[in-house]
Every structure is written in C-alpha cells, then in structure tokens.
Design an enzyme around this catalytic site. Structure first.
Site, short mmCIF file in Angstrom:
data_model
loop_
_atom_site.label_atom_id
_atom_site.label_comp_id
_atom_site.label_asym_id
_atom_site.label_seq_id
_atom_site.Cartn_x
_atom_site.Cartn_y
_atom_site.Cartn_z
CG ASP A 135 -0.19 -0.09 2.55
OD1 ASP A 135 1.01 -0.46 2.56
OD2 ASP A 135 -0.80 0.24 3.60
CG HIS A 158 7.30 0.08 10.19
ND1 HIS A 158 7.32 -0.47 11.44
CD2 HIS A 158 6.90 1.36 10.35
CE1 HIS A 158 6.94 0.44 12.33
NE2 HIS A 158 6.69 1.56 11.69
C1 BDR Z 1 2.98 -0.45 8.63
O1 BDR Z 1 1.87 0.44 8.46
C2 BDR Z 1 2.05 1.25 7.34
O2 BDR Z 1 1.75 2.58 7.65
C3 BDR Z 1 3.49 1.09 6.91
O3 BDR Z 1 3.64 1.21 5.51
C4 BDR Z 1 3.84 -0.29 7.40
O4 BDR Z 1 3.50 -1.26 6.44
C5 BDR Z 1 3.68 -0.15 9.94
O5 BDR Z 1 2.82 -0.33 11.01
CA CA Z 2 3.01 -0.65 4.11
#
Ligand code: BDR
Ligand code: CA
Length: 308
Positions: free
Chosen positions: A11, A241
């Site tokens: 995403d 992340h």
């Molecule tokens: C996850 O949430 C999204 O905002 C980031 O892209 C990542 O995949 C981190 O909690």
């Molecule tokens: Ca993500």
C-alpha cells in the site's frame, strides 16, 4: 546463487517505497510481481504507486489491483496523515502509462504461486486482505508458497495505532486472523523488530547523494513522514518497517525467532492485537523478536546506495 523470488503485496506508502526499491536493487532478489491494497492510500493509488516505483527503478514488474476495503469491518480512514495524500509525502501523484493487470490481486497471487511451486516468498507489507482472499480463492497455495513474510503485528511491543494494534493488522483484523489460522509457514516481522531500526534525515541525505534518482525520491518523500514521527512518536527519523520484512525473506539469520501460534483479536478494545493462541489447531508461526539492527540497516543503506 539463484535469486529469491518475491511477490510484494503493498500500500505504498513511504516505507513501502523503501522496501520496493530495496527489492528492485538487491542482486539476490527477483521481484516477480506486486499487488496493491488499500491502507496507507486507496487501492487505486496503491496500484499506481507500485507501478511508478518499479518504473522509477527501471523495472517492468506486473502489478495487480486488490481489495479496496477490509473483509468485514468498516474501513479505517487511509493513513494520509502519515504518508501524505498520494502516499509519498509531499510528492504529487506521479504519472504512468503502464497498465494494471486484468486479473485481481488474489488471482494473480494464486497464479504466480501455482506457476512457481515452492519458490515464492509472499511478502505482504500492507493490510492482509489480498492474502486472505488469495487463500480463499485457491487454498492449495498454502502448500506451494515458500513462505509468507509479513510486515505487521507485535508480540510484546504494543501497537502503533492503538496501545494494542499495529496498523496493517488493525486495518483488516479478520483477514489477518485468516492468514495466521492457515496451515502455511508465516514469518511475522512486527514492531518488536521494526522499532529497533531508525532511518534519520542524515541517512536519507546519504541515500540521495549516492543514488540521486532512487535515494533522492526517498529523501523527498521522507520529509513529511519524518515530520509525523517527530510530532507523534518523538524521534527524528522513521522506522524501517516494510524494508525489514523484505530483508527477512533474504537474510532470515539476521532475526531472532520464537515459534508461536498466533490469533488476532477481531473485536473489543484489543482489536488488531496479535496474541499467542492456545488453540491446538493453530500452527506455530515464526515470530521475529530480535534483529541485528545495525547489519539490517547497513544492508538497506548499501543496497539503495548501489542504485542510481
Ligand atoms: C505499517 O503500516 C504502514 O503505515 C506502513 O507502511 C507499514 O507497512 C507499519 O505499522
Ligand atoms: Ca506498508
């Protein structure tokens, strides 16, 4: 060494962009496709952004559009306050002439796994809706996928959108629970490890200097993202992340693993929490609880710097 085939469900999203550039640039990874899902942005923006990122990295990667809403719950608002209106901070929508595939994300995921039995690491770095729909579409993929390496969840770190829930799981807890209930090898790369690696503004400057087109794009996108972290989390930088999950497909030995069956809370105050399950029917999954943070960060930095 044969390259590790990886299919990213995403995403995009600033840290998604970091993960996708890493997958495009690392010589031991073969990015065989991407699927877009709602989350940080709408699904239409997600699919377009995935194409834009691959094009920018000089690659022609097939991209399918996936779910625009969660399986059961009312959708949470998109995370534009974290990633910007179009997903890349203050960068406006990027044009592309490339076409999205005709098949759905779930169909594409199943076709790719069936055509490459035992070879594909499925790497979801957004809400798990497309993955649950793929399992529903063809449950036999559970026996044919190499593994499912998820950015999401938290064992002992608490949440990042509520005290209990990590964003990707919280955006579709029912889908996440279906993914953890399936009999397939899941690796959970959650906040327990992603919170140990921070990319600072200085790191983004280094990336931009060494690789102006890709690192420069990440630096431009990072300003908005880091502003969010400064205001809400209190750090001058952002967590790595999504790149951590891609790195875990390639270098699992950089992570400490505990084996636990997991269930996802689908209602109540703890909705979106990933908790150890006592259900004897649930398979133990590999939960990352430790990370060689410096090595992972260096690998990320060096790989992006090797780009252009
Ligand atoms: C996850 O949430 C999204 O905002 C980031 O892209 C990542 O995949 C981190 O909690
Ligand atoms: Ca993500």
């Amino acid at each position: 060494m044969t390259k590790q085939k990886i299919l990213i469900d995403t995403d995009p999203g600033v840290d998604d962009a970091m993960a996708i550039f890493f997958a495009c640039l690392h010589p031991d990874l073969d990015l065989v496709g991407m699927t877009g899902v709602f989350g940080n942005v709408t699904v239409d923006i997600a699919a377009r952004n995935a194409i834009v990122l691959a094009e920018r990295a000089g690659q022609d990667i097939p991209v399918a559009r996936g779910a625009d809403v969660p399986l059961k719950q009312t959708p949470n608002p998109v995370s534009d306050y974290v990633h910007g209106e179009q997903g890349f901070g203050d960068i406006p929508a990027q044009p592309t002439r490339a076409e999205i595939l005709d098949e759905s994300a779930a169909e594409f995921i199943c076709r790719m796994i069936n055509e490459n039995p035992g070879e594909i690491s499925l790497c979801p770095i957004g809400p798990l809706t497309n993955i649950a729909l793929a399992l529903e579409h063809d449950p036999s993929i559970a026996q044919k996928v190499k593994n499912v390496v998820i950015m999401g969840g938290s064992l002992r770190e608490g949440g990042n959108v509520t005290p209990h829930a990590e964003a990707n799981i919280w955006n579709d807890p029912h889908a996440a629970d279906a993914v953890f209930a399936a009999d397939w090898p899941v690796v959970m790369v959650g906040l327990d490890v992603t919170h140990r690696v921070v990319c600072t503004p200085e790191d983004f400057s280094e990336l931009a200097k060494a690789a102006p087109k890709l690192g420069g794009f990440l630096q431009d996108a990072s300003h908005f993202y880091i502003r969010f972290y400064e205001e809400v989390v209190g750090i001058t930088g952002c967590y790595l992340h999504d790149p951590a999950a891609v790195i875990a497909t390639l270098r699992p030995e950089l992570f400490t693993i505990e084996n636990h069956p997991i269930e996802v809370k689908v209602d109540g105050e703890e909705i979106g929490q990933t908790a150890i399950s006592t259900n004897p029917d649930r398979r133990a999954m590999q939960i990352c609880t430790g990370i060689q943070a410096e090595v992972v960060k260096d690998l990320f930095m060096d790989t992006i710097k090797s780009g252009f």
